[in-house]
Design an enzyme around this catalytic site. Structure first.
Site, PDB file in Angstrom:
ATOM      1  N   ASP A  26      11.394 -25.346  -3.400  1.00 28.20           N
ATOM      2  CA  ASP A  26      10.316 -25.854  -4.226  1.00 28.20           C
ATOM      3  C   ASP A  26      10.323 -27.389  -4.050  1.00 28.20           C
ATOM      4  OD1 ASP A  26       8.466 -25.886  -6.513  1.00 28.20           O
ATOM      5  OD2 ASP A  26      10.160 -26.731  -7.606  1.00 28.20           O
ATOM      6  N   ASP A  28       8.624 -30.182  -6.483  1.00 33.99           N
ATOM      7  CA  ASP A  28       8.792 -30.950  -7.723  1.00 33.99           C
ATOM      8  C   ASP A  28       9.992 -30.430  -8.509  1.00 33.99           C
ATOM      9  OD1 ASP A  28       8.427 -32.424 -10.052  1.00 33.99           O
ATOM     10  OD2 ASP A  28       6.935 -31.039 -10.841  1.00 33.99           O
TER      11      ASP A  28
HETATM   12  P1  B16 Z   1      -1.008 -30.316  -7.920  1.00 34.26           P
HETATM   13  P2  B16 Z   1       6.134 -27.466  -7.474  1.00 34.26           P
HETATM   14  C1  B16 Z   1       4.041 -28.049  -9.029  1.00 34.26           C
HETATM   15  O1  B16 Z   1       4.913 -28.402  -7.985  1.00 34.26           O
HETATM   16  C2  B16 Z   1       4.366 -28.864 -10.264  1.00 34.26           C
HETATM   17  O2  B16 Z   1       5.673 -28.554 -10.747  1.00 34.26           O
HETATM   18  C3  B16 Z   1       3.366 -28.553 -11.340  1.00 34.26           C
HETATM   19  O3  B16 Z   1       3.625 -29.342 -12.481  1.00 34.26           O
HETATM   20  C4  B16 Z   1       1.954 -28.822 -10.803  1.00 34.26           C
HETATM   21  O4  B16 Z   1       0.985 -28.475 -11.766  1.00 34.26           O
HETATM   22  C5  B16 Z   1       1.722 -28.001  -9.534  1.00 34.26           C
HETATM   23  O5  B16 Z   1       2.712 -28.332  -8.568  1.00 34.26           O
HETATM   24  C6  B16 Z   1       0.361 -28.269  -8.920  1.00 34.26           C
HETATM   25  O6  B16 Z   1       0.327 -29.600  -8.453  1.00 34.26           O
HETATM   26  O7  B16 Z   1      -1.823 -30.665  -9.109  1.00 34.26           O
HETATM   27  O8  B16 Z   1      -0.467 -31.544  -7.185  1.00 34.26           O
HETATM   28  O9  B16 Z   1      -1.699 -29.360  -6.990  1.00 34.26           O
HETATM   29  O10 B16 Z   1       7.180 -27.501  -8.554  1.00 34.26           O
HETATM   30  O11 B16 Z   1       5.589 -26.070  -7.215  1.00 34.26           O
HETATM   31  O12 B16 Z   1       6.574 -28.166  -6.216  1.00 34.26           O
HETATM   32 MG    MG Z   2       9.312 -27.295  -9.324  1.00 35.30          MG
END
Ligand code: B16
Ligand code: MG
Length: 231
Positions: A26, A28
């Site tokens: 993953d 984030d």
């Molecule tokens: P975006 P991951 C996720 O990343 C985030 O944890 C989450 O908070 C966010 O809403 C989602 O990506 C979508 O992100 O708005 O940039 O498309 O943890 O899956 O790497």
């Molecule tokens: Mg994450």
């Protein structure tokens, strides 16, 4: 062929079939910490719209898609699709402004070393992030070349907790879920990995307890230990 030789061959085949060939990360909360930037961007939108939104609220947004994040921020307030899309676009503009701050120093502790060690051990490396900004973030971290396959918010329709994204990445790496370990920091991500039949490492918070192995961060892990605990 003698029956003993046949059984030995079958057992060896099974060992090869179930040995770990890939790590899928993953983004984030695992490779870097963009949660704070997501928080600040949602907070800006929420304040402009007169909605209360705290850091605690933001924890519920970890690992879920942009649309699901909006739903959770709204806490049941109704919104039509046109307005929802406009609000998500605005949040993304604010978020992308924050991304300019990201440098290679923003990789979480031990991450570049762990990725290099895994590759040196012959392990394929994939990304499975819900974010549509994942490629941009990897470029800014100067880690794009560390990944053999990148799955992001554009790759599949059903986002985490559905298993689709991790299965899509495993397909790109040409491995089965049983041959891959997913590293996740969010409840939705751990659920996605377990549903897909992946070995799972849970990182950081209390919401990842169902994973096969728990750790406080990639920096505390050793590639050989992960492989031996999961195979
Ligand atoms: P975006 P991951 C996720 O990343 C985030 O944890 C989450 O908070 C966010 O809403 C989602 O990506 C979508 O992100 O708005 O940039 O498309 O943890 O899956 O790497
Ligand atoms: Mg994450």
């Amino acid at each position: 062929m003698c029956s003993f030789c046949y059984i030995t061959e079958v057992l060896e085949d099974q060992r090869v079939a179930t040995s770990i060939k890939a790590f899928i990360f993953d983004l984030d909360g695992v490779i870097t910490d963009t949660a704070e930037f997501h928080y600040l961007a949602w907070k800006q939108l929420a304040e402009e719209e007169g909605i209360s939104f705290t850091r605690e609220d933001n924890e519920q947004l970890r690992g879920v898609s942009r649309r699901e994040s909006l739903n959770r921020m709204l806490k049941g307030r109704p919104i039509d699709d046109v307005t929802a899309n406009l609000w998500m676009e605005r949040k993304n503009v604010y978020y992308k402004e924050f991304l300019h701050q990201i440098t290679p120093d923003h990789a979480l502790p031990g991450v570049p070393h762990f990725l290099t060690a895994a590759r040196n051990a012959g392990i394929l490396i994939g990304l499975g992030s819900a974010s549509k900004n994942a490629r941009d973030v990897l470029e800014r971290l100067e880690l794009r070349n560390a990944f053999d396959a990148v799955g992001d918010g554009y790759s599949v329709v059903n986002s985490k907790p559905a298993a689709d994204l991790f299965i899509w990445v495993a397909g790109r790496l040409n491995v089965t879920p049983q041959q891959a370990v997913v590293f996740e920091d969010a409840e939705a991500g751990v659920e996605a990995a377990l549903t897909g039949g992946f070995w799972t490492v849970g990182i950081g918070s209390a919401n990842v307890q169902k994973a096969h192995l728990l750790t406080d961060g990639i920096g505390s892990l050793n590639v050989e230990t992960v492989i031996s605990r999961m195979g």
